[in-house]
Design a protein around this motif. Structure first.
Motif, short mmCIF file in Angstrom:
data_model
loop_
_atom_site.label_atom_id
_atom_site.label_comp_id
_atom_site.label_asym_id
_atom_site.label_seq_id
_atom_site.Cartn_x
_atom_site.Cartn_y
_atom_site.Cartn_z
N PRO A 294 49.71 37.06 30.74
CA PRO A 294 49.82 35.63 30.99
C PRO A 294 48.69 34.80 30.39
O PRO A 294 48.77 33.58 30.38
CB PRO A 294 49.79 35.54 32.52
N ALA A 295 47.65 35.46 29.91
CA ALA A 295 46.51 34.73 29.35
C ALA A 295 45.75 35.61 28.36
O ALA A 295 45.78 36.85 28.46
CB ALA A 295 45.56 34.27 30.46
N GLU A 296 45.09 34.96 27.43
CA GLU A 296 44.34 35.67 26.39
C GLU A 296 43.30 36.63 26.98
O GLU A 296 43.13 37.75 26.49
CB GLU A 296 43.64 34.65 25.48
N GLU A 297 42.62 36.19 28.02
CA GLU A 297 41.55 37.01 28.60
C GLU A 297 42.04 38.38 29.06
O GLU A 297 41.35 39.38 28.90
CB GLU A 297 40.91 36.28 29.81
N MET B 16 38.23 30.49 32.38
CA MET B 16 38.23 31.48 33.43
C MET B 16 36.98 32.35 33.24
O MET B 16 36.75 32.86 32.15
CB MET B 16 39.51 32.32 33.29
N ASN B 17 36.22 32.52 34.30
CA ASN B 17 35.01 33.34 34.18
C ASN B 17 35.32 34.81 34.48
O ASN B 17 36.42 35.16 34.93
CB ASN B 17 33.88 32.80 35.08
N GLN B 18 34.35 35.68 34.22
CA GLN B 18 34.57 37.12 34.35
C GLN B 18 34.91 37.53 35.79
O GLN B 18 35.72 38.42 36.01
CB GLN B 18 33.34 37.89 33.85
N ASP B 19 34.31 36.86 36.77
CA ASP B 19 34.63 37.16 38.17
C ASP B 19 36.08 36.86 38.49
O ASP B 19 36.75 37.64 39.18
CB ASP B 19 33.72 36.37 39.13
N GLN B 20 36.59 35.75 37.98
CA GLN B 20 37.99 35.40 38.19
C GLN B 20 38.91 36.40 37.50
O GLN B 20 39.93 36.81 38.07
CB GLN B 20 38.28 33.98 37.66
N ILE B 21 38.55 36.80 36.31
CA ILE B 21 39.34 37.80 35.58
C ILE B 21 39.39 39.10 36.37
O ILE B 21 40.47 39.66 36.59
CB ILE B 21 38.76 38.05 34.17
N GLU B 22 38.25 39.56 36.83
CA GLU B 22 38.18 40.81 37.60
C GLU B 22 38.99 40.71 38.89
O GLU B 22 39.67 41.66 39.27
CB GLU B 22 36.73 41.18 37.92
#
Length: 130
Positions: A58-61, A1-7
């Motif tokens: 739900p995820a490490e990020e 998952m990239n930073q844009d998806q995380i945001e």
């Protein structure tokens, strides 16, 4: 998952983050918590409601992002979903802790619930995927 998806996911409403969490936890078969250097899990206290709760992601990020935002030295730790359901949920109930599903520091609203309700929601989601 990239930073844009995380945001983008972090911008979801509290309800949307909750729904995302249930689906992702069941898909990945894991839950994420934060621990300190002594291997103690992060638990927080709600002064308004006068109870303690365990934040989960739900995820490490997302756990890592939360720890970074807190500015504390915390490390994400994965818990296998079956272990979380069979060991952690009863332990949280016994200790009188609630669960905070996918908190985000940029959003004051939060989904905090008794552990048995989360267990039922996760089991329901599991049965929907079969």
């Amino acid at each position: 998952m990239n930073q844009d998806q995380i945001e983008q996911i972090l911008q979801l409403s509290c309800d949307e983050r909750y729904d995302y969490s249930l689906m992702n936890m069941v898909d990945s078969k894991e839950v994420w918590i934060l621990i300190n250097d002594d291997n103690q899990f992060l638990k927080l206290f709600s002064e308004e409601e006068d109870f303690e709760y365990l934040p989960i992601w739900p995820a490490e990020e997302f756990a890592r992002e939360y720890a970074n935002d807190l500015g504390e030295k915390l490390t994400p730790k994965s818990i296998a979903l079956p272990h979380f359901l069979n060991k952690w949920i009863p332990g949280l109930q016994q200790d009188g802790l609630h669960v905070n599903v996918f908190p985000a520091l940029m959003d004051d609203s939060s989904w905090i619930m008794p552990p048995d309700e989360l267990r039922d929601e996760l089991k329901n989601e599991l049965s929907n995927q079969m």
